[in-house]
Scaffold this motif. Structure first.
Motif, PDB file in Angstrom:
ATOM      1  N   LYS A 131      -7.105   7.286   3.338  1.00 25.10           N
ATOM      2  CA  LYS A 131      -8.121   7.023   2.311  1.00 25.10           C
ATOM      3  C   LYS A 131      -7.956   5.654   1.655  1.00 25.10           C
ATOM      4  O   LYS A 131      -8.818   5.245   0.869  1.00 25.10           O
ATOM      5  CB  LYS A 131      -8.045   8.103   1.224  1.00 25.10           C
ATOM      6  CG  LYS A 131      -8.461   9.487   1.707  1.00 25.10           C
ATOM      7  CD  LYS A 131      -8.360  10.501   0.575  1.00 25.10           C
ATOM      8  CE  LYS A 131      -8.836  11.878   1.006  1.00 25.10           C
ATOM      9  NZ  LYS A 131      -8.738  12.869  -0.102  1.00 25.10           N
ATOM     10  N   HIS A 132      -6.908   4.936   1.985  1.00 25.87           N
ATOM     11  CA  HIS A 132      -6.619   3.661   1.318  1.00 25.87           C
ATOM     12  C   HIS A 132      -7.503   2.551   1.885  1.00 25.87           C
ATOM     13  O   HIS A 132      -7.432   2.224   3.078  1.00 25.87           O
ATOM     14  CB  HIS A 132      -5.141   3.304   1.496  1.00 25.87           C
ATOM     15  CG  HIS A 132      -4.649   2.265   0.554  1.00 25.87           C
ATOM     16  ND1 HIS A 132      -4.918   0.918   0.709  1.00 25.87           N
ATOM     17  CD2 HIS A 132      -3.907   2.365  -0.586  1.00 25.87           C
ATOM     18  CE1 HIS A 132      -4.358   0.233  -0.268  1.00 25.87           C
ATOM     19  NE2 HIS A 132      -3.736   1.091  -1.078  1.00 25.87           N
ATOM     20  N   GLU A 133      -8.339   1.967   1.040  1.00 31.93           N
ATOM     21  CA  GLU A 133      -9.278   0.939   1.486  1.00 31.93           C
ATOM     22  C   GLU A 133      -8.569  -0.313   2.000  1.00 31.93           C
ATOM     23  O   GLU A 133      -9.007  -0.949   2.956  1.00 31.93           O
ATOM     24  CB  GLU A 133     -10.226   0.559   0.345  1.00 31.93           C
ATOM     25  CG  GLU A 133     -11.241   1.645  -0.012  1.00 31.93           C
ATOM     26  CD  GLU A 133     -12.321   1.805   1.045  1.00 31.93           C
ATOM     27  OE1 GLU A 133     -12.321   1.035   2.030  1.00 31.93           O
ATOM     28  OE2 GLU A 133     -13.157   2.716   0.908  1.00 31.93           O
TER      29      GLU A 133
ATOM     30  N   SER B  91       2.558   6.939  -7.122  1.00 30.32           N
ATOM     31  CA  SER B  91       1.548   7.667  -7.905  1.00 30.32           C
ATOM     32  C   SER B  91       1.948   9.112  -8.186  1.00 30.32           C
ATOM     33  O   SER B  91       1.305   9.804  -8.969  1.00 30.32           O
ATOM     34  CB  SER B  91       0.203   7.654  -7.177  1.00 30.32           C
ATOM     35  OG  SER B  91       0.299   8.336  -5.935  1.00 30.32           O
TER      36      SER B  91
ATOM     37  N   ALA C  38       0.828  -1.208   0.000  1.00 24.73           N
ATOM     38  CA  ALA C  38       0.000   0.000   0.000  1.00 24.73           C
ATOM     39  C   ALA C  38       0.860   1.255   0.000  1.00 24.73           C
ATOM     40  O   ALA C  38       0.547   2.230  -0.699  1.00 24.73           O
ATOM     41  CB  ALA C  38      -0.923  -0.008   1.221  1.00 24.73           C
TER      42      ALA C  38
ATOM     43  N   GLU D 109       2.256   1.734  -3.459  1.00 20.96           N
ATOM     44  CA  GLU D 109       1.173   2.156  -4.356  1.00 20.96           C
ATOM     45  C   GLU D 109       0.907   3.650  -4.233  1.00 20.96           C
ATOM     46  O   GLU D 109       0.689   4.349  -5.223  1.00 20.96           O
ATOM     47  CB  GLU D 109      -0.092   1.367  -4.012  1.00 20.96           C
ATOM     48  CG  GLU D 109      -1.289   1.690  -4.888  1.00 20.96           C
ATOM     49  CD  GLU D 109      -2.519   0.913  -4.462  1.00 20.96           C
ATOM     50  OE1 GLU D 109      -3.627   1.469  -4.564  1.00 20.96           O
ATOM     51  OE2 GLU D 109      -2.376  -0.245  -4.013  1.00 20.96           O
ATOM     52  N   ILE D 110       0.950   4.153  -3.014  1.00 26.14           N
ATOM     53  CA  ILE D 110       0.699   5.578  -2.774  1.00 26.14           C
ATOM     54  C   ILE D 110       1.850   6.432  -3.288  1.00 26.14           C
ATOM     55  O   ILE D 110       1.640   7.426  -3.992  1.00 26.14           O
ATOM     56  CB  ILE D 110       0.470   5.826  -1.269  1.00 26.14           C
ATOM     57  CG1 ILE D 110      -0.856   5.212  -0.821  1.00 26.14           C
ATOM     58  CG2 ILE D 110       0.497   7.319  -0.954  1.00 26.14           C
ATOM     59  CD1 ILE D 110      -1.037   5.181   0.679  1.00 26.14           C
TER      60      ILE D 110
ATOM     61  N   ALA E 191      -3.330  10.068   2.235  1.00 26.39           N
ATOM     62  CA  ALA E 191      -3.486   8.951   1.289  1.00 26.39           C
ATOM     63  C   ALA E 191      -3.599   7.620   2.039  1.00 26.39           C
ATOM     64  O   ALA E 191      -4.370   6.738   1.646  1.00 26.39           O
ATOM     65  CB  ALA E 191      -2.301   8.921   0.325  1.00 26.39           C
ATOM     66  N   LEU E 192      -2.838   7.470   3.126  1.00 26.01           N
ATOM     67  CA  LEU E 192      -2.956   6.265   3.951  1.00 26.01           C
ATOM     68  C   LEU E 192      -4.364   6.164   4.531  1.00 26.01           C
ATOM     69  O   LEU E 192      -4.966   5.085   4.573  1.00 26.01           O
ATOM     70  CB  LEU E 192      -1.935   6.284   5.089  1.00 26.01           C
ATOM     71  CG  LEU E 192      -0.450   6.166   4.734  1.00 26.01           C
ATOM     72  CD1 LEU E 192       0.395   6.273   6.004  1.00 26.01           C
ATOM     73  CD2 LEU E 192      -0.151   4.849   4.016  1.00 26.01           C
TER      74      LEU E 192
END
Length: 329
Positions: A244-246, A229, A222, A225-226, A241-242
């Motif tokens: 909001k990460h599902e 971007s 994760a 991935e963030i 961003a952490l």
């Protein structure tokens, strides 16, 4: 309480460390000794059974001190979940609350909960918001990251500050009171929140941190991935961003997905039942009623009784009342 499916392959020491059994056993004995007269009345065996049932159901953190609720990952997860269960209605109503109000809500569940934790949570969200008030959904997901991964956030703050100042962050990071102060001032010290640091270097440093980190941290997948971007990232935009990460939310498993955050069918049904009780209760007594009639009326559901029941529902998780009562002491 989540159980590792591979727990049977663990050694005794590994199992005890993963489940924090000794921590809970020590606390159970301490509580028993402090309230010996009360608990010995209904039996020590029953007390231990209720204590560990409460731990399993997540009710054990209610009204406990901050040092206790942050002591284990399960305690942190349980506290986040109970906060959501208790105050979900705020989000359903669409209310925006100030940080002092969120701090007051947290202190209803944990009297000594530090306001600094709430302030740090606000900094995560307010980088994209000009107001000082937050919606429930914005607050709770950011609070989850700040509280559940507190040590990780503090260590990443040190890395970020080192990168900004041009230092080499590839050293063992031990957060101190000074690094916590840096965390509080990081957003103010950034010359441009959109500029930040190089994402690839930041990612490498965080990977190095996670390899030796003894506390909980988000999955490396994760994090990559963030950071992959964008070319550059600021500290608080990374934390946002952490939040909001599902995938990270599912790993913690304290909160539902954002689309389901305000949905709790069991709680809604109970609230509807209580509201119905209030609606059918008499608002006034007939002046011609006899004393017996007035006594009959007093036995019916009253708004006061319903409010008491509602308070109990809001302050309980999925466990039984007995389990919650035993965790309060």
């Amino acid at each position: 309480m989540k159980m590792n499916t591979d727990r049977f392959s663990l050694t005794v020491d590994e199992y005890l460390a993963e489940t924090n059994v000794l921590f809970y056993l020590n606390d159970a004995v301490t509580q028993l000794l402090e309230h010996k007269e009360e608990y010995t009345q209904f039996g020590v065996v029953r007390y231990f059974a209720e204590y560990f049932a409460s731990v399993k159901n997540g009710n054990h953190v209610l009204f406990r001190e901050f040092s206790y609720i942050k002591a284990t990952p399960h305690n942190r997860e349980s506290f986040i979940h109970i906060f959501w269960k208790c105050f979900r209605q705020i989000g359903k109503n669409g209310d925006l609350l100030a940080m002092s109000e969120y701090s007051s809500l947290l202190q209803l569940l944990c009297p000594d909960f530090p306001s600094e934790m709430v302030q740090n949570t606000a900094r995560i969200v307010l980088i994209d918001d000009a107001t000082d008030c937050l919606s429930f959904s914005d607050f709770i997901y950011s609070f989850q990251i700040q509280f559940y991964y507190e040590e990780f956030v503090e260590s990443v703050s040190v890395i970020y500050q080192d990168l900004l100042s041009g230092k080499n962050p590839n050293t063992v990071i031990v957060p101190t009171s000074t690094s916590v102060e840096q965390l509080s001032s990081a957003a103010n010290e950034e010359p441009d929140a959109q500029e930040g640091v190089d994402s690839s270097i930041f990612c490498e440093c965080i990977e190095g941190l996670c390899e030796r980190f003894k506390h909980k941290f988000p999955s490396i997948v994760a994090i990559k991935e963030i950071l992959e971007s964008s070319q550059r990232v600021s500290f608080y935009s990374f934390l946002l961003a952490l939040a909001k990460h599902e995938g990270i939310n599912q790993d913690i498993s304290a909160l539902p997905n954002k689309s389901d955050l305000l949905i709790d069918p069991e709680m809604d049904q109970e609230l509807e039942r209580l509201i119905a009780q209030v609606a059918i209760s008499p608002t006034s007594n007939n002046s011609s009623s006899s004393a017996a009639g007035q006594k009959e009326t007093s036995k019916k559901a009253s708004p006061r009784k319903s409010l008491h029941q509602r308070k109990r529902i809001e302050m309980e998780s999925d466990g039984s009342t007995e389990e919650t009562d035993s965790s309060e002491n």
